[in-house]
Design a protein around this motif. Sequence first.
Motif: not given
Length: 299
Positions: A61-81, A83-91
Amino acid sequence: MKIKANNIDIEIEDTHPGDSTGRPVVLLIMGLGMQLIAWPPAMVQAIADAGFRVLRLDNRDIGLSQHFDHLGTPSLLWEGLKFRLGWRIRPPYSLEDMAADTLGVLDALNIAKAHVVGVSMGGMVAQRLAVLAPSRLLSLSSIMSSSGARGLPEASPAVTRILLSRPAGKGVQAAVDHTARLLKAIGSPGFPTPDAELRQKVAAAAQRSFHPQGVVRQMVAIAADSTRAAALARVTAPTLVLHGRADPLVPMACGEDTARRIPGARFESIEGMGHDLPPGVVERLLALLIPHFKAAATT
């Protein structure tokens, strides 16, 4: 050079491609959003001059290696919340997947064992690799990284503000300005990099590949990796943990915790080192890394 590893395309650089002399391999894994060119050439050359074959890779997903845009871009705000609450994150993918990529690189090149070195997120991937495939590591070196355990100190408020802010505008130039500002904030106070040199490096990286969506997915993979701290008790490779005493992004306590969790690990701190690899820091790292590689070869 691009190779197929773990069924995806991974870009690598190899100081001794196809080497058949039995030269020990050092595999270098870079950090969040950073490309293989972020490894200082002087550091790579010094390790090679010490008798090692040096491999670098662009993480998925970085540089010249294979990118994974087909998986979508998560919301950092939501995923950060979560994380703070100790909820499971599905990356979109995990650090274990990234460790499997590095193992795939070794497999593709028919390398049975390697000294594995990771910085920052790369240290986390290296730790995961040491758990995933212990028989494939000659040694482990985790630099400016963390165990990921809950309750460890976090980035300084000033650095956090920059991390959570957005570039002042759209486009590559605004992103370069923002990245240069961040790198300056997390740099080593004892070994400052001139602003012009820092900007030149950031611009060169952006010209080679500009892919901010991959950085977001990698960040979520880090946040989701909640079991690594406990798994470190299973690491069997001779381990060296290195950390800067002035790291404002990943405080030194994170490195100390990593070393405590890995059986027999050795911890060394470097005065004046932040979260980067300027020449003065590289010199001090090499003075510890190369003897570590050589000592591990005799155990």
